[in-house]
Design an enzyme around this catalytic site. Sequence first.
Site, PDB file in Angstrom:
ATOM      1  N   PHE A 190     -15.563  -6.902 -82.290  1.00 39.91           N
ATOM      2  CA  PHE A 190     -14.543  -6.697 -83.328  1.00 39.91           C
ATOM      3  C   PHE A 190     -14.650  -7.846 -84.330  1.00 39.91           C
ATOM      4  CE2 PHE A 190     -10.580  -7.024 -85.536  1.00 39.91           C
ATOM      5  CZ  PHE A 190     -10.227  -5.695 -85.775  1.00 39.91           C
ATOM      6  N   ASP A 296     -18.235 -15.865 -84.590  1.00 36.87           N
ATOM      7  CA  ASP A 296     -16.895 -15.439 -85.011  1.00 36.87           C
ATOM      8  C   ASP A 296     -15.874 -16.008 -84.023  1.00 36.87           C
ATOM      9  OD1 ASP A 296     -14.485 -14.096 -85.306  1.00 36.87           O
ATOM     10  OD2 ASP A 296     -15.405 -12.161 -85.754  1.00 36.87           O
ATOM     11  N   LYS A 327      -6.493 -16.736 -87.418  1.00 39.98           N
ATOM     12  CA  LYS A 327      -5.448 -16.684 -86.391  1.00 39.98           C
ATOM     13  C   LYS A 327      -4.712 -18.009 -86.136  1.00 39.98           C
ATOM     14  CE  LYS A 327      -7.054 -12.585 -83.941  1.00 39.98           C
ATOM     15  NZ  LYS A 327      -5.978 -11.626 -84.176  1.00 39.98           N
ATOM     16  N   THR A 352     -10.138 -15.632-107.400  1.00 41.52           N
ATOM     17  CA  THR A 352      -9.061 -16.339-108.095  1.00 41.52           C
ATOM     18  C   THR A 352      -8.484 -17.466-107.241  1.00 41.52           C
ATOM     19  OG1 THR A 352      -8.441 -14.464-109.454  1.00 41.52           O
ATOM     20  CG2 THR A 352      -6.746 -16.118-109.090  1.00 41.52           C
TER      21      THR A 352
END
Lengths: 472, 472
Positions: A190, A296, A327, A352
């Site tokens: 995931f 990750d 997280k 931005t």
Amino acid sequence: MSTYAEKYFPEEPSGPKVVTETIPGPKGKAAIKSLSEVFDTRCTFFITDYSKSIGNYIVDADGNVLLDAYCQVASIGMGYNNPNLIKVAKSDKMVRAIVDRPALGNFAGVDYEEMQRDVIKYAPKGQKYVWNGLSGADANELALKAVFFNYQSTKRGFDNPFTPEEEVSVMQNLPPGNPELAVLSFTRAFHGRLFATASLTRSKPLHKMDMPAFHWPTAEFPGYKYPLEGNEEVNKKEDERCLALVEDRFKNWGSPIAAVIVEPIQSEGGDNHADAAFFQGLRDITLKYGAKLIIDEVQTGCGGTGIMWDHERYNITPPPDLVTFSKKMQSSGYFFHDPKLVPNLPYRQFNTWCGDPKNILMSGAIMKEINEKDLLPALRETGLYFYSKLEELQKEFPGFIRNLRGKGKGCFMAFDVPSPEKRAEFLAKMRINGVNLGDCGEVGVRLRPGLVFGKKHVDIFIPIARKVIASL
Amino acid sequence: MSTYAEKYFPEEPSGPKVVTETIPGPKGKAAIKSLSEVFDTRCTFFITDYSKSIGNYIVDADGNVLLDAYCQVASIGMGYNNPNLIKVAKSDKMVRAIVDRPALGNFAGVDYEEMQRDVIKYAPKGQKYVWNGLSGADANELALKAVFFNYQSTKRGFDNPFTPEEEVSVMQNLPPGNPELAVLSFTRAFHGRLFATASLTRSKPLHKMDMPAFHWPTAEFPGYKYPLEGNEEVNKKEDERCLALVEDRFKNWGSPIAAVIVEPIQSEGGDNHADAAFFQGLRDITLKYGAKLIIDEVQTGCGGTGIMWDHERYNITPPPDLVTFSKKMQSSGYFFHDPKLVPNLPYRQFNTWCGDPKNILMSGAIMKEINEKDLLPALRETGLYFYSKLEELQKEFPGFIRNLRGKGKGCFMAFDVPSPEKRAEFLAKMRINGVNLGDCGEVGVRLRPGLVFGKKHVDIFIPIARKVIASL
């Protein structure tokens, strides 16, 4: 010696207290009904009263007090209403970050460098720089961009301009301007639900159904036999089998594979662990084929597994090229060490806001708190204690608790139960008995208490779990 | 009657004050050098001292005080250190949103409904619901997901389950689970720089080079002749030409086009305007072919053009299906009105955070402040005054100021200059003379003052611009 929770959450309750017959109770149900007029509440477990939640305890709208072993999908590490973080939230720096939110790339504030340095100070070993994003998925997509920019710039010559053909084709979304490059991810992985990250995510159909996707390769992530002790040989073979699949993809995939992305522990996908040999094997393959290795750490990072960055326990050599986070950090982004992962031209890795200074400020404060208050040794001890107690429970209920895993990885643990239906029943009963928990994979129960979870909380958790399992 | 700026920024300087020979000056240069060790500063205009910035004035590390007509790439609408927003930033609600950041989809707080309602209260006409994201690009990608889910669910039957073939293929990133659906965007459009949004963005090669892209169609956005008065006929033909191209794509593109996405004013791409006939034409085509119309109000939304939502001036009928927002709102996401754009199953439009309550709280507070203090009528008046003064300047310097545009759209104005080099020189000289400005498109100068910009600020801006242009 008092624990962190005793010291900083003196008003933390002595245990859970459930005052309604169901969770949510009448007030919670009414609140959900009303909220559903303006928000999709089909995923709402209960409405939370954050003003009353404290430390390891989450309080709902009905006044139910639950021991929280899920912590906002592993995102609140420091306990609810942590007084040391409240100070940061009330600081002038924070107020300015809120009302004068800068476009950091163009107009960084005078205090921004300090914020960045506070984050980099606790970066994974070997990583020197950071780039900020806004969510775990965003962090992973930004990391992919860094990889693709680097891959094509290297091919083109770092100092060479884009070719006229590239400049024309890119405006039509065609190669060579938009090249057909791939990233390999693993089954059950995931990595988020934006479009490129959904292409990497392989946890379940629902996570990516109906979205156009990049046709990128996947290989199997190891599926170990538990307990690990006694299954060394079969698990070693499993590593070798999976690494061979990765190498096969590099040899046979139709387009170049620019990177491999992997979680140290596949979390959403079922708390699937792998070992040093597997991760070093991945590193070796990526080096052999000129690809980047992205780790990750969105769910594992920032202390949850008892060390700041879980992949560091494997001593991957050389260290991964990029490490993504989110997280528990509150902010998101990626760490890296190769200056060539800074794009060769300005305004390539750009937007931005370039991150949110409110969250970056919190990242630094959280990591400082973890390290200065030395939370991780205590968490490792709590984790081993927790594991031993769960092991006892597994022995008592071998038909219910299966594949207990996460030993020596803080309280980042999981176990399987017989079926998705049994799991739903177990989680609901745990909640009505005072413990908030989550799930993962097909039949996994996911434990994600905060970093301030102590032995006394384990001693509350275990008898409730025992009682609930016995009742199923 | 005092203006908003006079009332709430009594300490706003009476004009710019430049104290160093260059911007950045010595302190700013040293700060950039030091920051560059940990951050890519190649896009840094100057280091800002937000503690000293106030209202329409931005102050740099050297103490230079600049009138700000760029405002963090159009993202700060309410002036620096707005005292009414500082109150919100210091509220208990905000402190909790910072230290107890919830996973809103699972554990919304008791005050979340009020936050959502505060935002929906000022939604574009016809829109009933909101879904939150974390940036403009994120908002657009979430809107695309809503469209794709809706498209395929409609095709499959809203209540029908995924087919076994879909569930298998999706795990390999292949159709039918990951269908080949397209979204049409316009030449010169800017919708973000994640992977799906970069596929929509067509502003310049640099914005998307080297990223794998979805092969999606594009059509030309109108390129009007200015001034609009006197060019009605030729501009009408331009609308028709562009709309015919859109229809051609629907007829001839290889895969179904699920949506058209368009900015009311293409901002990054050059401040390109279109009119009611064009937007209604798009609405009609999308209805004819069963596609959704997404209006990207990321840069235009929240009052900048003198009305809350710029597309409302065109009275598009029926209203667009989705309207995305970010920037001045501080929070991001999309508004919609069709309940079928809520996915047919829970956990499809989902992620851990589902937005950031700190920013959602600010959105509501900002829109409330704009509307309760009635800022927009004053802004419209200022805009007309500003336009008339720029028109005078255009008459004085017809060789320099070209295609002045944005009349009647607040201070959301732009003009072209003879070349990119002349523009760089103009912007740098404006800055050293006390005015901070931005660019857009190939040769555009982009004016993006905040909503608290008044006539007295125009009267400061114009003489400086006159002096600078005369010196070029």
